[in-house]
Scaffold this active site. Structure first.
Site: not given
Length: 495
Positions: A271, A345
């Site tokens: 990030k 996920r």
């Protein structure tokens, strides 16, 4: 916050706290309150000393038996518009005013609120906990929390103590979830969070649990959770909590699954410097599931629930998962990693398939999953996805009108089904460089539902708030706890 209960007004030196509808005569105890105000209620309102404007809080002083008393009024607006959501907002602003003015004592005249008394008691009990929430920080000079000092008397002709006590548990469970999410990530590691969960539920009746550590997860084939958490020194955990009330004997359970990434650097798909702060909130789905089960168990609801939270820290080292890696999930399906920042996920894939092994009649998962859902819906709506038709979501959607936790149904179709299978080297891929990524992520999780009816809640926009609202301060919200608990309480959740 503590409440004491009276069946009639008693003259004390405490401030008098009232609800003030646009039509004051709609108060059940209008004449009593008008008398307390020296017969001047209509004049005081006409002169804007006290306001009936919705959610405004105004004050004045009156003389009662030669003694000065402060009156605090929260405006309720038009009675016909005072639905459960607006009532929550008005009560939230009332409690926040009390906190801001350091008013830790007062007498609330409940009969001034012209709404159903059961609804009023439920809403007041919840909002008293969450609207004035404060995280007990690590500052050495933090003063006592308002909620620890405040004691209010409630005057009501109806006995509401039992109902207030019941719904206080819902508010406390939302506070618990927020505390989990607000705790700094160097403290709230996967292991620490698992230990905290175990301590919370150890003495709860009808509750059993299990914690799988990193060695067990790897040995038993939870390849996706293992892949996400293996780069961190704080190793992953999978926590399962089962609440089975005796009256729910024979019922198939409902499974609640939470994403618990206790900190997310993004891994090798790292990030940015502005994207990484506040990634401690990436475990809010797991925190909220714990809050849901805590409320359900504290309220002794006659249901059967399985809670599963997948806890991992997504870090970077020489052992971290990389783009182009392939891992075998607990379901046996292989997954190609195309983005290590699409890790939520992955852990949910293993956790949802794990939940399916309990043969639930429904799986619901909760996750701060995608920025795409924020782009689509903003920060006021939770995106929901399902492997059933839209009608399947109707009870949920109707309940959110009561709780104010708005949701919006987003699609999964053959488009996403094709995209999740486009890998040339594995059964599934965890990422594609295409629009519609919230639906793609949901469709990826769907592959692990094992044919069970399933609802996915993407709370990336609603799991935190960037400003104070009537429901609490900036930060973690505990979103969907109130809605899901209410569904368990009022709905026929079992087949």
């Amino acid at each position: 916050m503590e409440f004491q209960y009276r069946d009639k007004y008693v003259a004390t030196d405490e401030p008098i706290i009232i609800g003030l509808p646009h039509e004051p005569a709609r108060m059940e105890n209008y004449e009593e309150v008008d008398t307390l105000l020296g017969g001047q209620m209509d004049a005081i309102i006409k002169e804007d000393v006290l306001s009936t404007e919705f959610s405004s809080v105004t004050t004045t002083g009156v003389t009662i038996q030669r003694d000065y008393r402060k009156v605090i009024a929260v405006g309720l607006g038009k009675v016909e518009a005072l639905d459960p959501v607006r009532l929550s907002e008005a009560l939230g602003r009332m409690f926040q005013f009390l906190k801001e003015t350091d008013t830790v004592r007062g007498q609330i005249l409940l009969d001034t609120f012209p709404v159903d008394v059961d609804l009023l008691a439920e809403t007041m009990a919840i909002m008293a906990e969450i609207s004035v929430y404060e995280f007990n920080t690590y500052k050495t000079n933090q003063p006592p929390l308002f909620s620890e000092e405040a004691v209010f008397s409630i005057t009501s002709r109806t006995d509401i103590e039992g109902r207030m006590s019941r719904y206080k548990k819902v508010g406390e469970s939302i506070v618990m979830a927020r505390n989990f999410s607000e705790t700094p990530p160097n403290i709230m590691t996967p292991g620490h969070m698992a230990d905290k969960i175990a301590a919370i539920f150890r003495s709860h009746p009808h509750v059993t649990g299990e914690v799988k550590n990193d060695e067990v997860l790897e040995e038993e084939g939870y390849g996706l959770i293992t892949a996400v958490g293996k780069a961190s020194q704080a190793k992953p955990r999978l926590v399962t909590i089962e609440y089975r009330h005796p009256e729910a004997k024979g019922y198939r359970p409902i499974a609640l699954v939470g994403k618990g990434i206790t900190f997310d650097t993004g891994g090798y798909s790292i990030k940015t410097k502005t994207g990484m702060p506040e990634m401690k909130y990436d475990m809010s789905g797991a925190a909220n599931v714990i809050g849901m089960i805590h409320a359900i168990s504290e309220m002794d609801l006659p249901v059967h629930v399985i809670g599963v939270v997948a806890l991992a820290e997504n870090m970077v080292d020489g052992n971290a998962m990389r783009p182009d890696d392939v891992y075998i999930s607990y379901s046996g399906q292989s997954v190609e990693i195309k983005n290590t920042d699409a890790e939520g996920r992955l852990v949910l894939g293993d956790a949802v398939f794990h939940a399916s092994q309990y043969s639930p009649s429904l799986i619901m998962d909760f996750a701060t999953l995608t920025g795409a859902v924020v782009a689509a819906l903003g920060t006021e709506r939770t995106g929901v996805f399902t492997n059933k038709d839209a009608a399947f979501l109707t009870p949920l959607v109707e309940m959110t009108k009561y709780t104010g936790e708005e949701v919006w149904h987003l699609p999964i179709s053959d488009i996403e089904e094709k995209n999740v299978r486009q890998s040339q080297v594995a059964d599934l891929t965890n990422h594609v460089e295409k629009p519609g990524r919230a639906s793609f992520a949901a469709c990826f999780i769907k592959q692990f539902a094992n044919g069970t009816p399933w609802i996915h809640f993407d709370i990336a926009g609603t799991g935190t708030s960037d400003r104070e609202t009537a429901y609490g301060p900036k930060g973690a919200t505990g979103v969907m706890i109130r809605t899901i608990v209410k569904l368990f309480e009022t709905g026929d959740v079992h087949e």
